[in-house]
Design an enzyme around this catalytic site. Structure first.
Site, PDB file in Angstrom:
ATOM      1  N   GLY A  37       3.719 121.204 102.995  1.00 32.47           N
ATOM      2  CA  GLY A  37       4.869 122.218 103.500  1.00 32.47           C
ATOM      3  C   GLY A  37       5.615 122.466 102.358  1.00 32.47           C
ATOM      4  O   GLY A  37       5.376 122.161 101.148  1.00 32.47           O
ATOM      5  N   LYS A  43      19.265 110.918 111.773  1.00 33.50           N
ATOM      6  CA  LYS A  43      19.955 110.415 110.458  1.00 33.50           C
ATOM      7  C   LYS A  43      20.960 109.434 110.402  1.00 33.50           C
ATOM      8  O   LYS A  43      21.083 108.423 109.754  1.00 33.50           O
ATOM      9  CB  LYS A  43      20.419 111.685 109.627  1.00 33.50           C
ATOM     10  CG  LYS A  43      19.485 112.724 109.352  1.00 33.50           C
ATOM     11  CD  LYS A  43      19.807 113.974 108.852  1.00 33.50           C
ATOM     12  CE  LYS A  43      18.786 114.928 108.531  1.00 33.50           C
ATOM     13  NZ  LYS A  43      19.557 116.238 108.230  1.00 33.50           N
ATOM     14  N   GLU A  61      15.855 126.903 112.627  1.00 29.29           N
ATOM     15  CA  GLU A  61      14.641 126.893 113.234  1.00 29.29           C
ATOM     16  C   GLU A  61      14.541 128.004 114.253  1.00 29.29           C
ATOM     17  O   GLU A  61      15.814 128.541 114.776  1.00 29.29           O
ATOM     18  CB  GLU A  61      14.170 125.821 113.620  1.00 29.29           C
ATOM     19  CG  GLU A  61      14.036 124.484 112.860  1.00 29.29           C
ATOM     20  CD  GLU A  61      12.913 124.710 111.840  1.00 29.29           C
ATOM     21  OE1 GLU A  61      11.760 125.227 112.214  1.00 29.29           O
ATOM     22  OE2 GLU A  61      13.142 124.176 110.985  1.00 29.29           O
ATOM     23  N   SER A 110       4.705 120.487  98.752  1.00 27.88           N
ATOM     24  CA  SER A 110       4.412 121.353  97.540  1.00 27.88           C
ATOM     25  C   SER A 110       5.556 121.133  96.254  1.00 27.88           C
ATOM     26  O   SER A 110       5.009 121.156  95.350  1.00 27.88           O
ATOM     27  CB  SER A 110       4.461 122.866  98.053  1.00 27.88           C
ATOM     28  OG  SER A 110       3.403 123.028  99.335  1.00 27.88           O
ATOM     29  N   ALA A 116       0.361 113.240 102.114  1.00 34.58           N
ATOM     30  CA  ALA A 116       0.082 113.985 103.493  1.00 34.58           C
ATOM     31  C   ALA A 116       1.011 114.904 103.864  1.00 34.58           C
ATOM     32  O   ALA A 116       2.244 114.697 104.093  1.00 34.58           O
ATOM     33  CB  ALA A 116      -0.088 112.877 104.515  1.00 34.58           C
ATOM     34  N   GLY A 117       0.801 116.427 104.042  1.00 35.70           N
ATOM     35  CA  GLY A 117       1.485 117.320 104.186  1.00 35.70           C
ATOM     36  C   GLY A 117       2.056 118.123 103.041  1.00 35.70           C
ATOM     37  O   GLY A 117       2.418 117.422 102.138  1.00 35.70           O
TER      38      GLY A 117
END
Lengths: 436, 436
Positions: A13, A207, A192, A17, A10-11
């Site tokens: 990105g 984390k 980002e 990938s 699921a996913g």
């Protein structure tokens, strides 16, 4: 050879990938390691049409991650959507509800809902792998959960965010300001567009919550973590640290103390020859102090599609082999409620930079306020003005103090008194010193 | 909770005593992690009478480790006797024959007989844990066998012998000779009375054979490893290394090459800011270069009773939890025969120290011999004699050459020619340079 393990991803990105690509390209080696083939049978992603150059022939497409988790095509669900709520949470909860093990890189989800997820997974007897959620490609979850089971840990700390370490390394080496280095990190794809999550220390806190759960058997609790980011660090602070024998790193630190497990994220000064202090750029590093083994240090890539996929795939292979253990190494019911040792009780050395108004008596007043709180000073550095100046100037002057170990409450009281005395201009800069 | 796992410990030296003590002292935490109690039910050691201050009430004593392995009191056998043959081998083979999993710290046994032991264990469906056999307390076996299963590895290398690293660190820092530092290491208990096994590189070779098996899927083969020890290293070499930007470490290196897996143990120069180069004293460090994850570095205590016991107990807990996988991560039948890439094909940079007879033409002749073999020189350092000397002296003078990457065969041919020319006094010192 046994039945194939059918994996739903699921996913799709960067990490998703990489996972699909590597599972395809290394199918044979992975089957040899796992004792059974590992096959991607379903994926989900928002845009179906995009050409991702992935081997997806014959793979079922789901527009919805929850639907994928519920589908009978999959034996194991890999969640790489991200975020503590929404599709990611729905996907993981549904997979567990349907008795399917889960592998995820989602630190926010596990930091927020780790206890509930671990409990549900145990009830269903399924594994939850999250090696990829902490320190990217470094197998630190496995080390803590399995490799150090003989140890009671005293401290776990490290550099858990490559963006911050990149920025601090550049600032230090090139004597540049924070904003300039952040802009470069954004250009290089290390940060980002909205960098708050990284540079504000929140990613590190997520984390750390997971490391603390593994290391100390406490339920993850990101809200109980003291968090400071790196935005206030200046090139002057880094140069002074260097001069005094330290380097500044954004550390996540979890320590066993008499008042519970202290968990904190803030810029820290480490002795410059400490192993973690020497780790530069986007690399992550974790040090573990165990009562039996002593100190271990792990360093490696903390982010990136392939490095993170390496951790995701290791978890998949473990589960394919039959690994099934509580998510945090001990039964969820035995995880202690987090204790939130208050920062006011933190004990340690401090670097303090004051902008002192340059007039007679200022230094004496500052020293007196420290002494009142029983704080001993290890170093005091005040750079004189130009060598030929023979009188105080009108601008404030930087004074740097290094304290011996003291309680944070005492230090804060001393700084409040110094501010009230009116000898300093602006708030003091405070950086905690982490023992080797 | 499930049935207890009954553990028999063969060998009660430093490590065995630590294991028994910690299993007793941490019984509750370990049961929580393992999902079942872990109980020492039998031990064997040569001297029964000695007071080891261990909790051995009610524990069966065996004078013979093979008898312990055969006994119905134990579900798992821990072999801590040491040595590739004799009691240790008999104990391990018998345990497997009786269908009992084995945990051992015995690198010599596994380096010599690892393929046969792994094959027998697979036939019986039992696990063989040997985390403690390589790099002491660092969970490197687990990292290679489980944590990096997505990776094809390009190189694994590291400092695997604390004795040698202690000696080299002292020689470098204090400008002392090898013999003096060895004597100190012996006084401190870091080196044996007969130090050959450590300082000759053989201990490192045993560990490297196991790392190479895990990393590259080849059967362990210590006889196929090129081995040089540290006895010829001089303080001058260490000082020159420092000046040229390197540090000297005894490394075990296994690399995937076109002619097979190259495995070698020898003093190596590493760029001084490489992570492994910075590891000092008795600490061990291993770097792994994976095609997916990139470079990972693990550092920590490589020896000592407790650090080694930490690894032994982690293996016991894994097996108590139900872990059962091939000893080297892939089925023994799929381990490739070792290929023994010959050192003559090794490619890399070299440090060469020549004792040159100081007369006209010597330097030109040496340079010409290097050029004949196509070897390019990166640095040449010849310290002049006293500043006021105006003629060559009678004593030979040290000349240090650093080459760019070249084949070892070419280098050896050039050095043979240089020796035959009669310009040098004594054998050249050659130290290979390891790339970062």
């Amino acid at each position: 050879m046994a039945e194939p393990l059918r994996v739903g991803v699921a996913g799709l990105g960067t990490v998703g990938s990489s996972v699909v690509r590597i599972l395809g390209a290394k199918a044979e080696e992975l089957a040899a390691r796992a004792g059974r083939p590992i096959v991607v049978t379903a994926v989900s992603a928002r845009e179906k049409g995009r050409d991702r150059k992935l081997p997806l022939d014959g793979v079922a497409w789901h527009m919805d991650a929850t639907q994928l988790a519920r589908s009978n095509d999959v034996d194991l669900v890999v969640e790489l959507i991200g975020g503590a709520e929404g599709a990611a949470r729905g996907c993981v909860e549904t997979a567990i509800e349907f008795g399917r093990p889960v592998v995820t890189a989602n630190k926010a989800l596990l930091a927020r809902h780790g206890l509930a997820i671990a409990t549900a997974a145990e009830q269903k007897g399924v594994a939850v792998g999250f090696e990829a959620a902490v320190a990217g490609g470094i197998p630190i979850v496995k080390a803590l959960r399995e490799g150090l089971s003989a140890n009671s840990l005293n401290r776990v700390f490290g550099i858990l965010n490559g963006t911050c370490n990149y920025i601090l390394t550049r600032m230090e080496r090139e004597k540049l300001g924070f904003a300039e280095c952040l802009a470069d990190a954004q250009k290089l794809g290390y940060a980002e567009a909205d960098p708050t999550f990284d540079v504000g220390g929140f990613d590190t806190a997520h984390k750390l919550a997971l490391l603390a759960a593994l290391a100390f058997g406490v339920a993850p609790d990101p809200d109980g973590i003291y968090v400071e980011g790196i935005t206030s660090i200046t090139p002057f602070d880094l140069a002074m640290a260097e001069e005094l024998g330290y380097r500044v790193k954004l550390l996540g630190v979890a320590t066993r103390t008499d008042s519970g497990v202290e968990q904190r994220v803030h810029p820290s000064m480490l002795p410059k020859d400490a192993a973690v202090a020497r780790v530069d750029g986007v690399t992550n590093a974790v040090e573990i102090d165990g009562d039996v083994v002593g100190a271990l240090v792990f360093a490696g890539p903390g982010a990136g599609g392939d490095a993170t996929a390496s951790a995701v795939i290791a978890d998949i292979v473990d589960i394919a082999r039959g690994l099934r253990m509580p998510a945090f190494g001990v039964p969820a019911a035995s995880l202690a409620a987090p204790t939130r040792a208050p920062m006011s009780r933190h004990e340690g050395g401090y670097y303090i930079r004051l902008s002192v108004i340059d007039r007679p008596g200022a230094a004496a007043a500052i020293a007196a306020r420290m002494a009142e709180q029983g704080i001993s000073l290890k170093s005091i550095v005040q750079r004189g003005r130009e060598p030929d100046s023979d009188a105080p100037g009108v601008d404030p002057v930087a004074v740097v103090l290094i304290t011996y170990a003291t309680a944070e409450a005492a230090l804060r009281a001393a700084l409040d008194a110094i501010e009230a005395d009116g000898h300093i201009d602006g708030a003091p800069q405070v950086i905690r010193i982490e023992k080797r």
